[in-house]
Motif scaffolding. Structure first.
Motif, short mmCIF file in Angstrom:
data_model
loop_
_atom_site.label_atom_id
_atom_site.label_comp_id
_atom_site.label_asym_id
_atom_site.label_seq_id
_atom_site.Cartn_x
_atom_site.Cartn_y
_atom_site.Cartn_z
N LEU A 6 0.83 -1.19 0.00
CA LEU A 6 0.00 0.00 0.00
C LEU A 6 0.87 1.25 0.00
O LEU A 6 2.04 1.21 0.41
N ALA A 7 0.31 2.36 -0.46
CA ALA A 7 0.96 3.68 -0.44
C ALA A 7 2.36 3.63 -1.03
O ALA A 7 2.54 3.22 -2.17
N ASP A 8 3.38 4.04 -0.25
CA ASP A 8 4.75 4.11 -0.77
C ASP A 8 5.59 2.90 -0.39
O ASP A 8 6.80 2.98 -0.30
N ARG A 9 4.96 1.77 -0.17
CA ARG A 9 5.68 0.56 0.23
C ARG A 9 6.12 -0.25 -0.99
O ARG A 9 5.47 -0.23 -2.04
N GLY A 47 1.07 8.06 -4.10
CA GLY A 47 -0.02 8.95 -3.70
C GLY A 47 0.38 9.84 -2.54
O GLY A 47 1.55 10.08 -2.30
N MET A 48 -0.60 10.32 -1.80
CA MET A 48 -0.35 11.21 -0.67
C MET A 48 0.09 10.42 0.56
O MET A 48 -0.64 9.54 1.02
N VAL A 49 1.29 10.69 1.06
CA VAL A 49 1.81 10.05 2.25
C VAL A 49 2.26 11.15 3.20
O VAL A 49 3.16 11.92 2.88
N ASP A 50 1.61 11.26 4.34
CA ASP A 50 1.90 12.30 5.33
C ASP A 50 1.82 13.70 4.72
O ASP A 50 2.65 14.57 4.99
N GLY A 51 0.85 13.93 3.84
CA GLY A 51 0.63 15.24 3.24
C GLY A 51 1.57 15.57 2.10
O GLY A 51 1.58 16.69 1.60
N VAL A 52 2.38 14.62 1.67
CA VAL A 52 3.33 14.84 0.58
C VAL A 52 3.03 13.85 -0.55
O VAL A 52 2.83 12.66 -0.30
N GLU A 53 3.02 14.33 -1.79
CA GLU A 53 2.78 13.47 -2.95
C GLU A 53 4.03 12.61 -3.21
O GLU A 53 5.13 13.13 -3.37
#
Length: 95
Positions: A6-9, A47-53
């Motif tokens: 998921l996300a940036d993993r 995508g968005m991770v901790d408010g950062v694209e």
């Protein structure tokens, strides 16, 4: 079983290099400490991770170097994998 990050993993599979001593004895890295070299198996969508694209720059099949003690180790179907953030990948290995 299939694992989708998921996300940036990023899901990494360790590459076990084989070393040979001067006398011809083969030493597997399985007997040594964890290898820093891995192959990318699966990549999250970013995508968005901790408010950062976050834009994903690695793709499945790439060989990479990751931080030595980063990520979470998982075992799927008797194969060891490491799940890391993309930022824990230090370099892409080019042949």
């Amino acid at each position: 079983m299939k694992l989708t990050p998921l996300a940036d993993r990023v899901l990494l599979k360790p590459i076990e290099a084989v070393e040979t001593t001067k006398s011809g004895i083969i030493i597997s890295t399985a007997t040594k400490e964890k290898s820093a070299f891995s192959e990318v198996v699966a990549v999250g969508p970013g995508g968005m991770v901790d408010g950062v694209e976050v834009k994903m720059t690695v793709k499945p099949g790439m060989k990479v170097v990751s931080a030595k003690y980063s990520g979470t180790e998982v075992k799927i179907d008797d194969q060891d994998y490491t799940l890391v953030k993309q930022s824990d990948i230090l370099a892409i290995v080019e042949d």
